[in-house]
Scaffold this motif. Structure first.
Motif, PDB file in Angstrom:
ATOM      1  N   UNK A   1       0.795  -1.221   0.000  1.00  0.00           N
ATOM      2  CA  UNK A   1       0.000   0.000   0.000  1.00  0.00           C
ATOM      3  C   UNK A   1       0.829   1.274   0.000  1.00  0.00           C
ATOM      4  N   UNK A   2       2.090   1.202   0.354  1.00  0.00           N
ATOM      5  CA  UNK A   2       2.937   2.400   0.376  1.00  0.00           C
ATOM      6  C   UNK A   2       3.802   2.514  -0.882  1.00  0.00           C
ATOM      7  N   UNK A   3       3.511   1.713  -1.900  1.00  0.00           N
ATOM      8  CA  UNK A   3       4.327   1.719  -3.109  1.00  0.00           C
ATOM      9  C   UNK A   3       4.143   3.024  -3.873  1.00  0.00           C
ATOM     10  N   UNK A   4       5.262   3.673  -4.159  1.00  0.00           N
ATOM     11  CA  UNK A   4       5.219   4.892  -4.966  1.00  0.00           C
ATOM     12  C   UNK A   4       5.273   4.521  -6.441  1.00  0.00           C
ATOM     13  N   UNK A   5       4.744   5.382  -7.271  1.00  0.00           N
ATOM     14  CA  UNK A   5       4.832   5.169  -8.712  1.00  0.00           C
ATOM     15  C   UNK A   5       3.459   5.114  -9.358  1.00  0.00           C
ATOM     16  N   UNK A   6       3.445   4.822 -10.660  1.00  0.00           N
ATOM     17  CA  UNK A   6       2.182   4.807 -11.393  1.00  0.00           C
ATOM     18  C   UNK A   6       1.323   3.594 -11.014  1.00  0.00           C
ATOM     19  N   UNK A   7       0.072   3.674 -11.384  1.00  0.00           N
ATOM     20  CA  UNK A   7      -0.843   2.549 -11.154  1.00  0.00           C
ATOM     21  C   UNK A   7      -0.360   1.321 -11.923  1.00  0.00           C
ATOM     22  N   UNK A   8      -0.435   0.162 -11.281  1.00  0.00           N
ATOM     23  CA  UNK A   8      -0.149  -1.110 -11.964  1.00  0.00           C
ATOM     24  C   UNK A   8      -1.480  -1.686 -12.422  1.00  0.00           C
ATOM     25  N   UNK A   9      -1.905  -1.292 -13.608  1.00  0.00           N
ATOM     26  CA  UNK A   9      -3.229  -1.646 -14.107  1.00  0.00           C
ATOM     27  C   UNK A   9      -3.391  -3.141 -14.358  1.00  0.00           C
ATOM     28  N   UNK A  10      -2.302  -3.872 -14.483  1.00  0.00           N
ATOM     29  CA  UNK A  10      -2.413  -5.316 -14.707  1.00  0.00           C
ATOM     30  C   UNK A  10      -2.798  -6.067 -13.442  1.00  0.00           C
ATOM     31  N   UNK A  11      -2.653  -5.428 -12.283  1.00  0.00           N
ATOM     32  CA  UNK A  11      -3.080  -6.063 -11.035  1.00  0.00           C
ATOM     33  C   UNK A  11      -4.590  -5.966 -10.922  1.00  0.00           C
ATOM     34  N   UNK A  12      -5.213  -6.944 -10.262  1.00  0.00           N
ATOM     35  CA  UNK A  12      -6.674  -6.909 -10.150  1.00  0.00           C
ATOM     36  C   UNK A  12      -7.157  -5.729  -9.298  1.00  0.00           C
ATOM     37  N   UNK A  13      -8.380  -5.277  -9.572  1.00  0.00           N
ATOM     38  CA  UNK A  13      -8.994  -4.228  -8.761  1.00  0.00           C
ATOM     39  C   UNK A  13      -8.973  -4.679  -7.301  1.00  0.00           C
ATOM     40  N   UNK A  14      -8.674  -3.762  -6.396  1.00  0.00           N
ATOM     41  CA  UNK A  14      -8.652  -4.077  -4.982  1.00  0.00           C
ATOM     42  C   UNK A  14      -7.308  -4.562  -4.470  1.00  0.00           C
ATOM     43  N   UNK A  15      -6.362  -4.854  -5.370  1.00  0.00           N
ATOM     44  CA  UNK A  15      -5.030  -5.282  -4.927  1.00  0.00           C
ATOM     45  C   UNK A  15      -4.359  -4.091  -4.251  1.00  0.00           C
ATOM     46  N   UNK A  16      -3.725  -4.308  -3.069  1.00  0.00           N
ATOM     47  CA  UNK A  16      -3.169  -3.159  -2.336  1.00  0.00           C
ATOM     48  C   UNK A  16      -2.079  -2.399  -3.075  1.00  0.00           C
ATOM     49  N   UNK A  17      -1.369  -3.035  -3.999  1.00  0.00           N
ATOM     50  CA  UNK A  17      -0.280  -2.353  -4.700  1.00  0.00           C
ATOM     51  C   UNK A  17      -0.735  -1.701  -6.003  1.00  0.00           C
ATOM     52  N   UNK A  18      -1.965  -1.956  -6.443  1.00  0.00           N
ATOM     53  CA  UNK A  18      -2.393  -1.433  -7.738  1.00  0.00           C
ATOM     54  C   UNK A  18      -2.369   0.091  -7.840  1.00  0.00           C
ATOM     55  N   UNK A  19      -2.874   0.847  -6.855  1.00  0.00           N
ATOM     56  CA  UNK A  19      -2.983   2.300  -7.053  1.00  0.00           C
ATOM     57  C   UNK A  19      -1.663   3.035  -7.246  1.00  0.00           C
ATOM     58  N   UNK A  20      -0.615   2.632  -6.562  1.00  0.00           N
ATOM     59  CA  UNK A  20       0.615   3.414  -6.640  1.00  0.00           C
ATOM     60  C   UNK A  20       0.400   4.769  -5.996  1.00  0.00           C
ATOM     61  N   UNK A  21       1.201   5.736  -6.364  1.00  0.00           N
ATOM     62  CA  UNK A  21       1.076   7.076  -5.807  1.00  0.00           C
ATOM     63  C   UNK A  21       2.405   7.553  -5.267  1.00  0.00           C
ATOM     64  N   UNK A  22       2.350   8.628  -4.510  1.00  0.00           N
ATOM     65  CA  UNK A  22       3.584   9.154  -3.933  1.00  0.00           C
ATOM     66  C   UNK A  22       3.698   8.657  -2.502  1.00  0.00           C
ATOM     67  N   UNK A  23       4.914   8.432  -2.045  1.00  0.00           N
ATOM     68  CA  UNK A  23       5.115   7.997  -0.665  1.00  0.00           C
ATOM     69  C   UNK A  23       4.632   9.074   0.302  1.00  0.00           C
ATOM     70  N   UNK A  24       4.784  10.315  -0.079  1.00  0.00           N
ATOM     71  CA  UNK A  24       4.359  11.414   0.788  1.00  0.00           C
ATOM     72  C   UNK A  24       2.843  11.336   0.998  1.00  0.00           C
ATOM     73  N   UNK A  25       2.079  11.107  -0.068  1.00  0.00           N
ATOM     74  CA  UNK A  25       0.625  11.020   0.055  1.00  0.00           C
ATOM     75  C   UNK A  25       0.224   9.801   0.858  1.00  0.00           C
ATOM     76  N   UNK A  26       0.935   8.704   0.687  1.00  0.00           N
ATOM     77  CA  UNK A  26       0.608   7.464   1.399  1.00  0.00           C
ATOM     78  C   UNK A  26       0.845   7.620   2.880  1.00  0.00           C
ATOM     79  N   UNK A  27       1.880   8.352   3.294  1.00  0.00           N
ATOM     80  CA  UNK A  27       2.203   8.528   4.710  1.00  0.00           C
ATOM     81  C   UNK A  27       1.147   9.324   5.463  1.00  0.00           C
ATOM     82  N   UNK A  28       0.407  10.164   4.754  1.00  0.00           N
ATOM     83  CA  UNK A  28      -0.584  11.038   5.421  1.00  0.00           C
ATOM     84  C   UNK A  28      -1.772  10.252   5.897  1.00  0.00           C
TER      85      UNK A  28
END
Length: 97
Positions: free
Chosen positions: A70-97
């Protein structure tokens, strides 16, 4: 499965750290030798015990969350199934909040 370079818990690999210093590689080498021996000997129980020890390390769990969870930074991994914790990606700063 974690990348082999991140198997050794930080407390074991602390050694020399900081700018211009290299970490102590002996714990990593010893661990890889142990794994090799367990595999070559066909010691499945020993392999499972090593895997359980690594899976129980909280620092490795944190690494896994930052790299694949869930804290993975970067673009969305669209090949992962919906609901997978690593699919959304994002910035570490946003995830920490």
């Amino acid at each position: 499965l974690l990348h082999h370079a991140n198997w050794v818990p930080r407390a074991q690999s602390a050694g020399k750290q900081g700018p211009g210093k290299t970490p102590d590689l002996e714990p990593k080498i010893a661990q890889l030798r142990l794994l090799r021996r367990l595999v070559l000997d066909g010691d499945r129980i020993g392999q499972l015990q090593l895997a359980e020890q690594l899976a129980a390390d909280p620092q490795l769990a944190t690494y896994h969350e930052r790299s694949f969870g869930q804290q993975r930074a970067g673009p969305e991994w669209a090949t992962l199934p919906q609901g997978h914790p690593a699919r959304p990606g994002g910035s570490r700063r946003a995830v920490r909040r």
